[in-house]
Design a protein around this motif. Structure first.
Motif, short mmCIF file in Angstrom:
data_model
loop_
_atom_site.label_atom_id
_atom_site.label_comp_id
_atom_site.label_asym_id
_atom_site.label_seq_id
_atom_site.Cartn_x
_atom_site.Cartn_y
_atom_site.Cartn_z
N VAL A 1 10.32 15.32 8.16
CA VAL A 1 9.62 14.39 9.05
C VAL A 1 9.00 13.28 8.20
N LEU A 2 8.79 12.12 8.79
CA LEU A 2 8.25 11.01 8.02
C LEU A 2 7.39 10.11 8.89
N ASP A 3 6.56 9.33 8.22
CA ASP A 3 5.82 8.25 8.88
C ASP A 3 6.63 6.97 8.74
N ASN A 4 6.83 6.28 9.85
CA ASN A 4 7.50 4.98 9.77
C ASN A 4 6.66 4.01 8.94
N ARG A 5 7.31 3.03 8.38
CA ARG A 5 6.63 2.10 7.46
C ARG A 5 5.38 1.49 8.07
N GLY A 6 4.31 1.44 7.27
CA GLY A 6 3.08 0.77 7.67
C GLY A 6 2.12 1.60 8.50
N ILE A 7 2.47 2.85 8.76
CA ILE A 7 1.62 3.67 9.63
C ILE A 7 1.49 5.07 9.05
N GLY A 8 0.40 5.77 9.38
CA GLY A 8 0.17 7.08 8.80
C GLY A 8 -0.02 6.95 7.31
N GLU A 9 0.70 7.76 6.55
CA GLU A 9 0.61 7.70 5.09
C GLU A 9 1.60 6.72 4.48
N SER A 10 2.46 6.14 5.30
CA SER A 10 3.41 5.15 4.80
C SER A 10 2.77 3.77 4.77
N THR A 11 3.21 2.96 3.83
CA THR A 11 2.62 1.63 3.67
C THR A 11 3.70 0.56 3.64
N VAL A 12 3.28 -0.68 3.73
CA VAL A 12 4.16 -1.83 3.50
C VAL A 12 3.61 -2.61 2.32
N ALA A 13 4.48 -3.33 1.65
CA ALA A 13 4.05 -4.08 0.47
C ALA A 13 3.07 -5.19 0.85
N SER A 14 3.27 -5.77 2.02
CA SER A 14 2.43 -6.88 2.46
C SER A 14 2.30 -6.85 3.97
N GLU A 15 1.17 -7.31 4.50
CA GLU A 15 0.97 -7.35 5.94
C GLU A 15 1.93 -8.30 6.64
N THR A 16 2.54 -9.18 5.87
CA THR A 16 3.49 -10.14 6.45
C THR A 16 4.93 -9.64 6.36
N ASP A 17 5.14 -8.42 5.84
CA ASP A 17 6.49 -7.87 5.76
C ASP A 17 7.12 -7.78 7.14
N PRO A 18 8.42 -7.97 7.24
CA PRO A 18 9.10 -7.82 8.53
C PRO A 18 9.07 -6.37 9.01
N CYS A 19 9.20 -6.19 10.31
CA CYS A 19 9.28 -4.85 10.89
C CYS A 19 10.27 -4.91 12.04
N SER A 20 11.32 -4.14 11.96
CA SER A 20 12.33 -4.12 13.00
C SER A 20 12.90 -2.72 13.11
N ILE A 21 13.60 -2.45 14.21
CA ILE A 21 14.26 -1.16 14.36
C ILE A 21 15.29 -0.98 13.25
N GLU A 22 16.01 -2.04 12.93
CA GLU A 22 17.03 -1.97 11.89
C GLU A 22 16.41 -1.64 10.53
N LEU A 23 15.26 -2.23 10.24
CA LEU A 23 14.61 -1.98 8.96
C LEU A 23 14.10 -0.55 8.88
N MET A 24 13.54 -0.03 9.98
CA MET A 24 13.07 1.36 9.99
C MET A 24 14.25 2.33 9.90
N ALA A 25 15.39 1.95 10.47
CA ALA A 25 16.60 2.77 10.32
C ALA A 25 17.05 2.79 8.87
N GLN A 26 16.94 1.64 8.19
CA GLN A 26 17.28 1.59 6.77
C GLN A 26 16.38 2.51 5.95
N ASP A 27 15.11 2.64 6.37
CA ASP A 27 14.20 3.56 5.69
C ASP A 27 14.68 5.01 5.82
N ILE A 28 15.18 5.36 7.00
CA ILE A 28 15.70 6.72 7.22
C ILE A 28 16.89 6.97 6.30
#
Length: 260
Positions: A61-88
């Protein structure tokens, strides 16, 4: 109890995940299950389901980027379904897994669909489970929340409990009132989770901008679609659409059940 582990994506995002090893070795399924949670949720929202499923298979199980214990490099980083799928996909590669099963709930279902449509040849998705999800948002279920200038987080467990009774579907509240231990646990999970309001907004934008309807026929893995008949957030017609468009799909309707 499984501890959180971390890996860093190429863009600097840090993804938190947990691994639950099977503890019933006589019936172990060798193919691990990856579970993806939904909008504005952390991995703890699974409330023990992950541990139950880990009786006879490895569960991740995981936290999606930017939420829970997961982080993003910058608050201006993009966020999309495709990008979260790439994380998986990156997490699966990081763990040196070649075959896996995938379960996504709500927004996690959209991410799971995107993974299935973009699986690299070095990986094999064996089975796909999509719960209470949709292809393309056709209503404005979270728009009022999205347009708020800020979110006032509860300052106590009592306030958190009251917030749950306001935000969640009536049938789910009725269920929680009959299960006080579950209600208490959910209250603690939400109160203690890191759920930035800005990430909710960006996840909601990602959901609204995604649309896989024209590509669903390309998903060739056995797929199970699960949907509650009285889901107020994601209409059961969305589940029916998924089942109709994905070639090898089974559709399970759950009576008297909503989004949760």
């Amino acid at each position: 109890m499984s501890e959180s582990l971390f890996f860093e994506q190429q863009d600097g995002s840090r993804i938190a995940y947990k691994i639950y090893e099977p503890y019933k070795s006589d019936t172990t399924d060798e193919i691990p299950l990856v579970m993806i949670i939904g909008l504005w949720s952390t991995k703890e929202i699974l409330m023990g389901l992950e541990k139950e499923l880990a009786k006879d298979r490895k569960v991740i199980v995981l936290d999606n980027r930017g939420i829970g214990e997961s982080t993003v490099a910058s608050e201006t980083d993009p966020c999309s379904i495709e990008l979260m799928a790439q994380d998986i996909i990156a997490l699966i590669k990081h763990l040196a897994i070649t075959k896996f099963n995938l379960l996504g709930w709500s927004m996690g279902g959209q991410i799971a669909l995107c993974v299935a449509l973009n699986i690299p040849p070095t990986l094999k998705l064996e089975k796909l489970i999509v719960c209470a999800s949709w292809v393309h948002v056709s209503n404005a279920s979270f728009d009022n929340l999205y347009h708020l200038p800020k979110w006032d987080y509860p300052k106590s467990l009592q306030e958190q409990r009251k917030e749950i009774t306001v935000l969640f579907e009536k049938n789910f509240i009725d269920y929680l009132l009959k299960k006080p231990e579950t209600f208490d646990k959910l209250t603690e999970v939400l109160f203690n989770s890191r759920r930035p309001f800005e990430m909710f907004k960006r996840q909601w934008e990602a959901i609204k901008q995604s649309n896989f309807a024209s590509k669903l026929h390309m998903i060739k893995v056995p797929t199970l679609i699960i949907h509650g008949e009285i889901d107020k957030l994601v209409s059961i017609q969305e589940g029916e659409l998924l089942a109709n468009e994905i070639p090898d799909a089974i559709f399970v309707r759950i009576p008297k059940v909503g989004h949760m």
